[in-house]
Design an enzyme around this catalytic site. Structure first.
Site, PDB file in Angstrom:
ATOM      1  N   GLY A 168       3.798   6.285   8.986  1.00  0.00           N
ATOM      2  CA  GLY A 168       5.007   6.378   8.566  1.00  0.00           C
ATOM      3  C   GLY A 168       5.970   5.263   8.875  1.00  0.00           C
ATOM      4  O   GLY A 168       7.125   5.062   8.225  1.00  0.00           O
TER       5      GLY A 168
ATOM      6  N   ASP B  50       0.174  -7.559   1.518  1.00  0.00           N
ATOM      7  CA  ASP B  50       0.520  -6.149   1.758  1.00  0.00           C
ATOM      8  C   ASP B  50       1.997  -5.995   1.809  1.00  0.00           C
ATOM      9  O   ASP B  50       2.494  -5.447   2.584  1.00  0.00           O
ATOM     10  CB  ASP B  50      -0.163  -5.559   2.910  1.00  0.00           C
ATOM     11  CG  ASP B  50       0.093  -4.096   3.001  1.00  0.00           C
ATOM     12  OD1 ASP B  50       0.179  -3.514   1.949  1.00  0.00           O
ATOM     13  OD2 ASP B  50      -0.065  -3.564   4.162  1.00  0.00           O
TER      14      ASP B  50
ATOM     15  N   HIS C  31       0.797  -1.212  -0.043  1.00  0.00           N
ATOM     16  CA  HIS C  31       0.050   0.024  -0.131  1.00  0.00           C
ATOM     17  C   HIS C  31       0.941   1.420   0.160  1.00  0.00           C
ATOM     18  O   HIS C  31       0.393   2.489  -0.103  1.00  0.00           O
ATOM     19  CB  HIS C  31      -0.881   0.107   1.099  1.00  0.00           C
ATOM     20  CG  HIS C  31      -0.279   0.257   2.490  1.00  0.00           C
ATOM     21  ND1 HIS C  31      -0.007  -0.877   3.398  1.00  0.00           N
ATOM     22  CD2 HIS C  31       0.113   1.393   3.130  1.00  0.00           C
ATOM     23  CE1 HIS C  31       0.593  -0.241   4.508  1.00  0.00           C
ATOM     24  NE2 HIS C  31       0.582   1.116   4.441  1.00  0.00           N
TER      25      HIS C  31
ATOM     26  N   SER D 121       4.964   2.014   8.208  1.00  0.00           N
ATOM     27  CA  SER D 121       4.638   1.085   7.358  1.00  0.00           C
ATOM     28  C   SER D 121       5.710   0.687   6.559  1.00  0.00           C
ATOM     29  O   SER D 121       6.544   1.747   6.139  1.00  0.00           O
ATOM     30  CB  SER D 121       3.294   1.387   6.355  1.00  0.00           C
ATOM     31  OG  SER D 121       2.403   1.654   7.223  1.00  0.00           O
TER      32      SER D 121
END
Length: 404
Positions: A247, A166, A135, A249
């Site tokens: 942030g 993901d 993402h 991620s």
């Protein structure tokens, strides 16, 4: 001649000293007997209580005076892993250009927008391969990577994307980079110390410490967890209370040895609430290797079965609303247009309770069964619709890639 005085009894009289000796002897025997009785009846529980008191005392002593050596060791280990891992964690900036239609008094017109994003990633190969979340980069037109100690950012290219898990792999043109190693997340225990490293809110090189709060979490069931879809295949997400914020991620979750045990992917709520989720390394490493081997942007699971629905578990409230007798099955909350589910006639509020003859306990169970169904195969789905059971034939299709 003086008379001879003789006692009137045949038994001679005992002296007082002899009586005292006998009294002491009988008393001693009685005391010994009493002590033996007490030892027989009282000693075992008394010994247990003494041992238990000693155990409690030792525990209290440990609580009140923790070992300085152990704390020093943890401090040194934490500082060591920060030094090892920080050079491997990168800052990712993305740009995405969109065109949106807007209605004005002059009619409809298209307007261009530019969306900016920032997140984290971790270098897993000295030749420039980086793992992050899908993402973060899936829709990006431009990806810039900042490496610690390098002044100029690198332009990254997409290698592979797996939207279901993901995860994404990107690459920069560099060599001899510091790379992180993978650990085996299967050996993790709840309560173990972990560290989340990344760039929350753009604050580069941030390190937070916590523990593994739980294992095997179903991310799709967690409210606000990155909008996880109910067909996600992450049944083994790690839950941690290490601070994870926007942030973070794509950044790593690491163990005390400075090894990757997870890739941070989601939080509950817009900011850290002590509940964060990471993709365990046993999944992340496998997906990374598959995406790297493919050498082009794909969805790694695009060869698996695809149904095209969003689902949720059957909660007591849902069961009462739909008139269900059991808290099992997968409730359809959305049917994607043109999907196999739509073509088969599945509807919102249908509860799938069996797939190809196999019981469906929850959305995760259905996700696994659908994923294992061969593309093009037609299976029977048993559903409850408006309180009535019925069977619907569903033909599974190939999942579309991002280019489709």
């Amino acid at each position: 001649m003086d008379p001879v005085i003789r006692p009137t009894s045949d038994n001679p009289a005992r002296a007082p000293s002899e009586n005292r000796i006998l009294t002491v002897a009988f008393g001693t025997v009685g005391v010994i007997a009493l002590l033996l009785a007490l030892a027989f009846w009282v000693a075992p529980p008394l010994a247990d209580r003494i041992q238990y008191s000693r155990t409690l005392g030792e525990r209290r002593a440990l609580e009140e005076t923790p070992s300085k050596g152990e704390l020093d060791s943890l401090n040194r280990g934490s500082a060591r892993l920060a030094k090892i891992m920080l050079p491997t964690v990168v800052h990712i900036d993305t740009r995405r250009h969109d065109v949106r239609k807007e209605s004005t008094i002059f009619g409809n017109r298209a307007r261009a927008y530019e969306s900016l994003g920032e997140a984290s990633g971790v270098i897993v190969d000295p030749s420039g391969y980086i793992v992050t979340n899908s993402h973060v980069v899936a829709g990006a037109d431009q990806i810039q990577v900042k490496v610690l100690g390098r002044e100029a950012p690198f332009t990254a290219t997409k290698v592979g994307i797996d939207e279901e898990v993901d995860l994404a792999v990107i690459k920069i043109d560099a060599t001899d980079l510091p790379a992180a190693s993978w650990a085996d997340s299967k050996s993790l225990e709840v309560g173990e110390f972990v560290w989340a490293i990344g760039n929350p809110f753009g604050l580069d090189g941030s390190v937070s410490m916590g523990i593994i709060s739980a294992k095997g979490r179903k991310l799709a069931d967690q409210a606000g967890a990155n909008g996880g879809t109910s067909e996600a295949h992450g049944e083994d997400f790690l839950q941690t209370d290490a601070a994870i914020n926007p942030g973070n991620s794509g950044g790593p979750l690491v163990n005390l040895n400075g090894e990757i045990i997870g890739i941070n992917t989601a939080i509950v709520g817009p900011t850290n609430q002590g509940i964060g989720f990471a993709i365990p390394s046993e999944i992340a490493k496998n997906v990374y290797q598959k995406l790297r081997d493919n050498q082009h942007t794909v969805t790694a699971l695009n060869q698996q079965g695809y149904l095209g629905v969003n689902m949720q578990s059957v909660t007591p409230e849902v069961a009462r609303f739909l008139g269900l007798n059991e808290l099992s099955g997968a409730v359809i909350t959305q049917v994607r247009s043109g999907s196999p589910a739509a073509k088969a006639g599945l509807n919102v509020a249908d509860v799938i309770i069996a797939w190809d003859g196999r019981r469906v306990d929850d959305p995760l169970a259905l996700s696994k069964l659908v994923a294992k169904t061969a593309v093009g195969e037609t299976v029977q789905a048993k559903v409850i619709r408006r309180g009535q059971e019925q069977t619907i034939n569903v033909t599974i299709e190939k999942r579309a890639t991002p280019q489709d």
